[in-house]
Design an enzyme around this catalytic site. Sequence first.
Site, mmCIF file in Angstrom:
data_model
loop_
_atom_site.group_PDB
_atom_site.id
_atom_site.type_symbol
_atom_site.label_atom_id
_atom_site.label_comp_id
_atom_site.label_asym_id
_atom_site.label_seq_id
_atom_site.Cartn_x
_atom_site.Cartn_y
_atom_site.Cartn_z
ATOM 1 N N GLU A 74 0.825 -1.204 0.000
ATOM 2 C CA GLU A 74 0.000 0.000 0.000
ATOM 3 C C GLU A 74 0.866 1.264 0.000
ATOM 4 O O GLU A 74 1.921 1.315 0.633
ATOM 5 C CB GLU A 74 -0.901 0.006 1.241
ATOM 6 C CG GLU A 74 -1.798 1.234 1.351
ATOM 7 C CD GLU A 74 -2.533 1.330 2.668
ATOM 8 O OE1 GLU A 74 -3.574 2.004 2.693
ATOM 9 O OE2 GLU A 74 -2.059 0.757 3.670
ATOM 10 N N LYS A 110 -9.499 1.338 -2.106
ATOM 11 C CA LYS A 110 -9.692 0.903 -0.718
ATOM 12 C C LYS A 110 -11.128 1.141 -0.245
ATOM 13 O O LYS A 110 -11.643 2.250 -0.338
ATOM 14 C CB LYS A 110 -8.694 1.651 0.167
ATOM 15 C CG LYS A 110 -8.540 1.135 1.582
ATOM 16 C CD LYS A 110 -7.391 1.871 2.259
ATOM 17 C CE LYS A 110 -7.108 1.379 3.660
ATOM 18 N NZ LYS A 110 -5.957 2.093 4.264
ATOM 19 N N CYS A 165 -4.913 -2.921 3.319
ATOM 20 C CA CYS A 165 -4.659 -2.598 4.723
ATOM 21 C C CYS A 165 -5.897 -2.754 5.628
ATOM 22 O O CYS A 165 -6.293 -3.869 5.937
ATOM 23 C CB CYS A 165 -4.056 -1.200 4.821
ATOM 24 S SG CYS A 165 -3.104 -0.924 6.345
#
Length: 273
Positions: free
Chosen positions: A46, A117, A153
């Site tokens: 990321e 995300k 994440c």
Amino acid sequence: MDSKKIKIAALQMGSVVGDRYANYKKVEEIIAKDSLDDSDVLILPEVWTVGWSCEDFDKCAEPVDNSETIEFLSEISKKNHINILGGSFIQKMPEGKSLNTCPIFNRHGELIATYSKNHLYSYCGCTEGDYVKVGESPVMVDIEGVKIGLTICYDIRFPEIFSAYRKCGADMLVNMAAWGSKKPLVWETLTRARAIENQCYMVALTQSGQIKGDEWNIGHSRIIDYLGETVAEIKDQKEGICFAEIDFANMYEYRKKCTILRDIRESYEVKCI
């Protein structure tokens, strides 16, 4: 289909905060040192272009159709004839907030998909949601017959997105992260859990290195099998590439014998007494 195989190269690095050109150079140096060894897929962590510094996101944001990061990854793909899951960069949007976006390339350097995300880390003093907005939906890509569910994440804390990928036929789950070193138990537990509960291989790839002051990324990227066992890893803060050649035959056989996913109920209505 039961004989599907794929060779994974997961690149762990510590990013230079706010300097994507230094980070391009670092990626090139790691690839030159470790080689990609005829791998099928290269995976990056990321926000490797900018580091985990939300305050630097805006100045490093790039539109997807005019992006030096996209061009850089495309050239690596073509040069090495490799598919790439490009970690994430900050995608500048025409209006409003940016996105934390993973670009995906085929072996010819063609951008074939993006995933942004779906969950933003915006608590305990972090303000990601002030700088980027939530992505629209999960994205699963087919890389030469292997179905890969993409997450970034903080997404790891939400089992629902991983379950949705599994229901769509995922073979492998990937979490590309910049995970803080102060939460090692959470990283270890949730990455293994997502693999076990979905009977999938799991690539848990995070940045290493210092962020600022006493803030560090955890490092310790791993490739985990469908039983939760680590099949390859980079321990601690080392920069380099973690390799694993995965044969899915045993996983498919295990799924036939251990059919726990059939026992999931369509709804779990709670009776509050």
